[in-house]
Design an enzyme around this catalytic site. Structure first.
Site, PDB file in Angstrom:
ATOM      1  N   LYS A   1       0.856  -1.192   0.000  1.00 48.68           N
ATOM      2  CA  LYS A   1       0.000   0.000   0.000  1.00 48.68           C
ATOM      3  C   LYS A   1       0.892   1.242   0.000  1.00 48.68           C
ATOM      4  CE  LYS A   1      -3.916   2.091   2.474  1.00 48.68           C
ATOM      5  NZ  LYS A   1      -4.896   1.947   3.553  1.00 48.68           N
TER       6      LYS A   1
ATOM      7  N   SER B   1      -9.916  -0.160   6.663  1.00 48.30           N
ATOM      8  CA  SER B   1      -9.371  -0.095   5.307  1.00 48.30           C
ATOM      9  C   SER B   1      -8.836  -1.394   4.746  1.00 48.30           C
ATOM     10  CB  SER B   1      -8.244   0.929   5.259  1.00 48.30           C
ATOM     11  OG  SER B   1      -8.811   2.167   5.035  1.00 48.30           O
TER      12      SER B   1
ATOM     13  N   SER C   1      -9.746   2.068   2.455  1.00 47.76           N
ATOM     14  CA  SER C   1      -8.890   2.843   1.589  1.00 47.76           C
ATOM     15  C   SER C   1      -7.874   1.998   0.814  1.00 47.76           C
ATOM     16  CB  SER C   1      -8.137   3.908   2.401  1.00 47.76           C
ATOM     17  OG  SER C   1      -7.278   3.313   3.353  1.00 47.76           O
TER      18      SER C   1
END
Ligand code: GLN
Length: 475
Positions: free
Chosen positions: A74, A176, A151
Site C-alpha cells: 500500500k 481499510s 482505503s
C-alpha cells in the site's frame, strides 16, 4: 498454486524467478491500464531482487519464507527508493531513504516488491475514490462501474485480479483492510494494534493504524503475517509478546464458539449481504461450531462517531508536517512561511483531507477538547470493556464486513459525508479497540462478492486463521 508450492518451484528453479518476475510485472501493467490498482509499478527494483535471488539459487542459499513471492505494498508504507506518497499529491516525488520494518522483514525472507498500490489519500475513505489530485480511481475487479472499497482499494483489486501468486501488504485505521477485501472478494486480515511494527508507515491516526495483509487464500495470509509480525524497537507501541506460528493454524481443528452480533444484522443491511452471511453461519453451525446471538449496543451506537473524533483529531496534527519544504510537493518559494505553507496545502491536499483537518482541529481546540476528543477516548475504553465481556465466553464475533456490496461510482457521488462515515459501522468497533479482525468472501457465487467479518480478542490472530481455514474447506 498455493504459496508453499510456488516457493518450492522457485527454489528448485522449476520456475525461473527472473522470467516469472517479468511476467508478473507485465501482467500488472496490463491490469493497471484498465483498473488503476498501482500508483507505481517498481519494475527495476523487482528485477534487481529477482536477479539477487537467482544468484542465491545457484549457490543453493534459498532460505526464506517468502522466497520469490511477489508482494505489493500500500502506498503509505515506505519502500526505499520507490516513490511513496500515501496516495497524496503533497508527497509527489518523495522517495524514502529507508524501508519500513515490514518491508525490511519481507525482503529478508526473499519477497520481491512489485509496487505501491492505490489508496484514498492518507487512508481517508471507504471507497478509494478520495484519491489524491492527479491519481486515478481504481475500479472493482467484478464491475468497472463500481468501487473497490477503501482505503486499500488497489491492494484488494490486484489481489483479486492477478492470477499469479501474490500477497499484498495493506493498512487499516478504521476498516481499510476489511472493507476493500469485502468488495473485491479477497481475504483481508488486520492484526492486533501493535502486533506489526508501524515504523515506516505514514500515519493516519497513530493510536489506530495497523499494517496487515490481503491474499486469495488464508495460508498466504498467515505466511506473510508470520513474517511481518513481532516486536520492533523502532516502534514504541509495538508489542513484545512472542509471535505464534500462524500457518500452523490454517488446518487446526478446535472448538470455536462464535457470537453473532445482533445489531449488525438489523435494519439497513442489504438483504443479499445478510443472506450470505447467515448462510455461512448456518454452515458453520451444521459443522459443529457453537453459535449464539450476542449484543454490542455501545459499539454500534457510538462506534463510528468515536472513531471519527479520535482519528480526525490525531490526523489533523499528523498532517501539519506537510508544508512543502521538507519533502514531497513543492512550488516556487514565495511570500512568508505562512503564505507558502497555505499555498502548498491548498493546492496539494484534496477535499477530504481538508475536511478532516478542519474537523480534527475543531475537536481538539481549547474549550472543545474535553467535550469531544477526551470524551471519545473514554467511550473507547467503555467499548473495549463491552467487547472483553463477550470474549470471556466467545472465541470470535461475527458480522457482515460491509452493510452492502460494492456500490456504483454514481451512487457514491450522491452520499453525504455523514453517509460516507456510516459505511464503517461494522469495522469501526474492532479498529477502535485494536482487535484483530478478518474479512473473507462468503458468496454468493453468481453475483458481487459479500464479505463476512470475524473479530477476535487481542493477540488471537490464530483463531481468525483457524476459522478462515474452516470456511475455505466448507466450499
Ligand atoms: N473509512 C475509514 C476512514 O475513512 C477507514 C479508513 C482507514 O482504515 N484507513 O477513516
Amino acid at each position: 498454486m498455493d504459496i508453499s508450492e510456488y516457493i518450492n518451484k522457485v527454489k528448485s528453479n522449476e520456475i525461473d524467478i527472473i522470467e516469472h518476475t517479468k511476467k508478473v510485472i507485465q501482467e500488472c501493467r496490463k491490469i493497471n491500464k484498465e483498473y488503476n490498482y498501482f500508483n507505481v509499478i517498481s519494475e527495476e527494483l523487482a528485477l534487481e531482487q529477482a536477479k539477487e535471488l537467482k544468484k542465491r539459487i545457484k549457490k543453493k542459499d534459498t532460505k526464506g519464507n517468502l522466497f520469490g513471492v511477489h508482494v505489493s505494498v500500500k502506498d503509505c508504507v515506505c519502500v526505499k527508493d520507490v516513490e511513496s506518497r500515501a496516495g497524496s499529491k503533497i508527497l509527489f516525488g518523495y522517495r524514502p531513504v529507508f524501508d519500513a520494518t515490514v518491508i525490511q522483514k519481507a525482503k529478508e525472507q526473499g519477497a520481491i516488491i512489485i509496487g505501491k498500490t492505490s489508496q484514498d489519500a492518507f487512508g481517508y475513505g471507504s471507497f478509494n475514490v478520495n484519491v489524491g489530485l492527479d491519481f486515478k480511481i481504481p475500479k472493482n475487479p467484478f464491475d468497472k462501474e463500481r468501487a473497490t472499497g477503501g482505503s486499500s482499494g488497489g491492494a484488494a483489486g490486484i489481489t483479486q485480479k492477478l492470477d499469479l501468486p501474490h500477497i499484498a501488504i495493506s493498512e487499516s485505521t478504521g476498516g481499510s483492510i476489511a472493507a476493500p477485501a469485502s468488495y473485491c472478494g479477497v481475504i483481508g486480515l488486520c492484526p492486533t494494534y501493535g502486533r506489526v511494527s508501524r515504523y515506516g508507515l505514514m500515519d493516519y491516526a497513530n493510536s489506530l493504524d495497523k499494517i496487515g495483509v490481503m491474499s486469495k487464500n488464508i495460508e498466504d495470509c498467515a505466511v506473510l503475517l508470520h513474517v511481518i509480525a513481532g516486536h520492533d524497537n523502532k516502534d514504541s507501541t509495538s508489542l513484545e509478546e512472542p509471535v505464534e506460528n500462524y500457518p500452523e493454524f490454517v488446518n487446526k481443528k478446535s472448538r470455536l464458539k462464535i457470537g453473532i452480533i445482533k445489531e449488525s444484522l438489523a435494519k439497513g443491511i442489504d438483504p443479499e449481504v445478510k443472506d450470505s452471511v447467515l448462510n455461512t453461519i448456518k454452515k458453520l453451525h451444521d459443522n459443529g461450531i457453537k453459535t449464539q446471538e450476542v449484543s454490542l449496543p455501545l459499539v454500534f451506537k457510538y462506534g463510528v462517531q468515536t472513531y471519527y473524533l479520535i482519528s480526525l483529531t490525531e490526523t489533523s496534527t499528523n498532517l501539519a508536517k506537510f508544508c512543502g519544504m521538507r519533502y514531497g510537493y513543492e512550488e516556487k518559494l514565495e511570500g512568508n512561511f505562512n503564505e507558502y505553507f497555505s499555498k502548498i496545502r491548498s493546492n496539494a491536499f484534496n477535499r477530504e483531507a481538508k475536511r478532516r483537518i478542519i474537523l480534527g482541529t475543531f475537536a481538539r481546540m481549547a474549550g472543545f477538547r474535553d467535550a469531544y476528543y477526551s470524551k471519545a477516548m473514554k467511550v473507547r475504553t467503555l467499548m473495549i470493556q463491552e467487547y472483553k465481556k463477550l470474549f470471556k465466553k466467545f472465541d470470535l464475533l461475527v458480522c457482515p464486513t460491509m452493510p452492502n456490496v460494492a456500490p456504483k461510482f454514481y451512487e457514491i457521488d450522491k452520499l453525504t459525508p455523514m453517509q460516507n462515515f456510516m459505511m464503517d459501522i461494522m469495522t469501526a468497533g474492532p479498529n477502535l479497540a485494536g482487535f484483530p479482525h478478518l474479512s473473507m468472501p462468503c458468496g454468493p457465487e453468481d453475483n458481487l462478492p459479500v464479505g463476512i467479518m470475524f473479530t477476535a480478542d487481542h493477540l488471537e490472530e490464530k483463531k481468525l486463521i483457524q476459522i478462515a481455514g474452516i470456511i475455505e474447506k466448507l466450499k
